[in-house]
Design a protein around this motif. Structure first.
Motif, mmCIF file in Angstrom:
data_model
loop_
_atom_site.group_PDB
_atom_site.id
_atom_site.type_symbol
_atom_site.label_atom_id
_atom_site.label_comp_id
_atom_site.label_asym_id
_atom_site.label_seq_id
_atom_site.Cartn_x
_atom_site.Cartn_y
_atom_site.Cartn_z
ATOM 1 N N GLY A 76 42.240 37.163 36.955
ATOM 2 C CA GLY A 76 41.257 38.244 36.865
ATOM 3 C C GLY A 76 41.840 39.441 36.148
ATOM 4 N N VAL A 77 41.049 40.496 36.062
ATOM 5 C CA VAL A 77 41.467 41.740 35.411
ATOM 6 C C VAL A 77 42.013 42.695 36.466
ATOM 7 C CG1 VAL A 77 40.704 43.749 34.090
ATOM 8 C CG2 VAL A 77 39.788 41.477 33.559
ATOM 9 N N LEU A 78 43.167 43.274 36.199
ATOM 10 C CA LEU A 78 43.762 44.255 37.104
ATOM 11 C C LEU A 78 43.110 45.617 36.905
ATOM 12 C CD1 LEU A 78 45.964 45.390 39.047
ATOM 13 C CD2 LEU A 78 47.442 45.644 37.024
ATOM 14 N N LYS A 91 56.681 49.979 41.177
ATOM 15 C CA LYS A 91 56.827 49.643 39.763
ATOM 16 C C LYS A 91 55.778 48.612 39.362
ATOM 17 C CE LYS A 91 60.117 48.047 36.264
ATOM 18 N NZ LYS A 91 61.496 47.570 35.997
ATOM 19 N N TRP A 92 54.909 49.022 38.428
ATOM 20 C CA TRP A 92 53.863 48.117 37.949
ATOM 21 C C TRP A 92 54.361 47.327 36.751
ATOM 22 C CZ3 TRP A 92 49.557 47.259 40.700
ATOM 23 C CH2 TRP A 92 49.236 48.186 41.696
ATOM 24 N N LYS A 93 54.105 46.038 36.762
ATOM 25 C CA LYS A 93 54.497 45.161 35.662
ATOM 26 C C LYS A 93 53.345 44.944 34.681
ATOM 27 C CE LYS A 93 58.025 42.554 38.194
ATOM 28 N NZ LYS A 93 59.104 42.816 37.223
ATOM 29 N N SER A 94 52.149 45.381 35.069
ATOM 30 C CA SER A 94 50.959 45.253 34.218
ATOM 31 C C SER A 94 50.140 46.530 34.313
ATOM 32 C CB SER A 94 50.108 44.053 34.651
ATOM 33 O OG SER A 94 50.846 42.851 34.573
ATOM 34 N N LYS A 95 49.335 46.783 33.290
ATOM 35 C CA LYS A 95 48.504 47.977 33.246
ATOM 36 C C LYS A 95 47.063 47.654 33.625
ATOM 37 C CE LYS A 95 51.166 50.206 29.530
ATOM 38 N NZ LYS A 95 51.091 50.749 28.148
ATOM 39 N N ASP A 96 46.340 48.677 34.063
ATOM 40 C CA ASP A 96 44.910 48.522 34.306
ATOM 41 C C ASP A 96 44.230 47.962 33.058
ATOM 42 O OD1 ASP A 96 44.713 49.399 36.936
ATOM 43 O OD2 ASP A 96 44.407 51.493 36.385
ATOM 44 N N GLY A 97 43.306 47.049 33.272
ATOM 45 C CA GLY A 97 42.582 46.452 32.156
ATOM 46 C C GLY A 97 43.215 45.178 31.631
ATOM 47 N N THR A 113 38.851 44.988 45.319
ATOM 48 C CA THR A 113 37.476 45.381 44.988
ATOM 49 C C THR A 113 37.351 45.846 43.544
ATOM 50 O OG1 THR A 113 37.093 46.032 47.288
ATOM 51 C CG2 THR A 113 35.562 46.893 45.636
ATOM 52 N N LEU A 114 38.224 46.757 43.122
ATOM 53 C CA LEU A 114 38.117 47.315 41.778
ATOM 54 C C LEU A 114 38.471 46.290 40.703
ATOM 55 C CD1 LEU A 114 39.574 50.880 42.440
ATOM 56 C CD2 LEU A 114 37.176 50.153 42.354
ATOM 57 N N SER A 115 39.448 45.437 40.981
ATOM 58 C CA SER A 115 39.782 44.375 40.029
ATOM 59 C C SER A 115 38.631 43.383 39.905
ATOM 60 C CB SER A 115 41.057 43.646 40.470
ATOM 61 O OG SER A 115 42.178 44.504 40.423
ATOM 62 N N ALA A 116 37.925 43.143 40.999
ATOM 63 C CA ALA A 116 36.768 42.247 40.971
ATOM 64 C C ALA A 116 35.676 42.798 40.065
ATOM 65 C CB ALA A 116 36.228 42.043 42.384
ATOM 66 N N VAL A 117 35.433 44.106 40.160
ATOM 67 C CA VAL A 117 34.411 44.732 39.323
ATOM 68 C C VAL A 117 34.798 44.647 37.851
ATOM 69 C CG1 VAL A 117 33.265 46.913 38.741
ATOM 70 C CG2 VAL A 117 33.561 46.251 41.137
ATOM 71 N N SER A 118 36.033 44.992 37.521
ATOM 72 C CA SER A 118 36.480 44.922 36.124
ATOM 73 C C SER A 118 36.397 43.497 35.584
ATOM 74 C CB SER A 118 37.910 45.449 35.997
ATOM 75 O OG SER A 118 37.951 46.857 36.115
ATOM 76 N N THR A 119 36.745 42.546 36.423
ATOM 77 C CA THR A 119 36.684 41.139 36.015
ATOM 78 C C THR A 119 35.251 40.720 35.714
ATOM 79 O OG1 THR A 119 38.631 40.620 37.363
ATOM 80 C CG2 THR A 119 37.229 38.772 36.724
ATOM 81 N N TYR A 120 34.339 41.118 36.587
ATOM 82 C CA TYR A 120 32.923 40.772 36.440
ATOM 83 C C TYR A 120 32.325 41.444 35.201
ATOM 84 C CZ TYR A 120 28.169 39.774 38.229
ATOM 85 O OH TYR A 120 26.884 39.321 38.409
ATOM 86 N N VAL A 121 32.641 42.710 35.005
ATOM 87 C CA VAL A 121 32.118 43.453 33.856
ATOM 88 C C VAL A 121 32.614 42.849 32.546
ATOM 89 C CG1 VAL A 121 32.198 45.666 32.631
ATOM 90 C CG2 VAL A 121 31.769 45.613 35.097
#
Length: 276
Positions: free
Chosen positions: A49-51, A71-77, A109-117
């Protein structure tokens, strides 16, 4: 992520409330764990999915324990494949455990929305159409859910009642003279959108010089007929638009497509936080 001071305050208040309702200062289980216990934890996507939601996760960790190292290994989106680690947290084990559920609630929740969009955006890319999310949101979560949409290229129809004038079916029942009402509405200098559910009103609405006409629950057949009638006003379509038919609607030549399910019918992404 760009936020106004008002939006940022609402988001911070939401985070504060989420921690208060979980009684994070009175976690009777984690209190039994020694403060000397230091741990490392990973946040792992259990499905692809989308982070999205790193801002919210960071804020929760900081409020629980500002000494935690995140420490994040990936960025939003970013699209994340199943099994991938997106974040590593180190510090007091009890602090990580206290924050765990709230962090995951936001991320799932927020990753689910980005994934769906993203799925919808992929269906209409290169069609010069604006995909819009609506105000059909979880109370208190609107700015967070909107941010998850915007990250993927989906804009808000309107974030709140003050942003634009939207004349819907129930408003029309209370308006005696629509022309006079529109004259008053234009004095606000806000954009004006008027909704209709039938073809017979379109010729009149097209002459009102509003910003757009919203066609609610129009079939493809009725949409084609509507586009033959409306000559001067941008068209928005909404209602019963799905991943299966959105491309068909997009091909008709509308300017906007708004979909309530983007922020309403949310199926959480499976994301875990595991101590190592």
């Amino acid at each position: 992520m760009k936020l106004s001071s008002k939006q940022r305050k609402i988001i911070h208040d939401n985070i504060k409330l989420s921690l208060a309702e979980d009684e994070t200062k009175n976690d009777i289980t984690s209190k039994l764990i020694s403060t000397k216990k230091i741990a490392t934890a990973k946040i792992i996507f259990k499905e692809s999915g989308v982070l999205f939601g790193t801002f919210w996760a960071n804020e929760v960790f900081k409020r629980i324990d500002p000494t935690l190292k995140v420490k994040w290994k990936s960025k939003d989106g970013s699209f994340i494949n199943k099994g991938r680690t997106v974040c590593v947290i180190s510090g007091k084990a009890k602090s990580i455990l206290i924050a765990e559920r709230t962090v995951l609630n936001y991320l799932q929740t927020l990753s689910a929305v980005s994934t769906y969009v993203k799925k919808y955006i992929n269906k209409i890319k290169n069609k010069n159409i604006a995909l819009l999310h609506t105000r059909k949101t979880i109370p208190g979560w609107r700015y967070a859910l909107s941010a998850a949409c915007v990250e993927m290229g989906c804009m808000p129809h309107r974030l709140n009642l003050s942003e634009s004038i939207l004349i819907k079916e129930n408003h029309l029942k209370m308006i005696d003279d629509l022309n006079k009402f529109i004259i008053k509405a234009k004095k606000t200098k806000k954009s004006i959108i008027i909704e209709t559910k039938n073809l017979r009103d379109l010729e009149v609405l097209d002459k009102l010089n509003v910003d757009r006409i919203l066609l609610d629950n129009f079939s493809i057949k009725n949409l084609k007929n509507a586009l033959k009638i409306v000559k001067n006003t941008p068209i928005e379509v909404s209602g019963n638009i799905t991943l299966k038919n959105i491309k068909q609607y997009a091909l008709q030549g509308v300017s906007f497509i708004s979909i309530g399910s983007l922020t309403k019918n949310i199926k959480a992404i499976d994301i875990s936080l595991l101590l190592q």
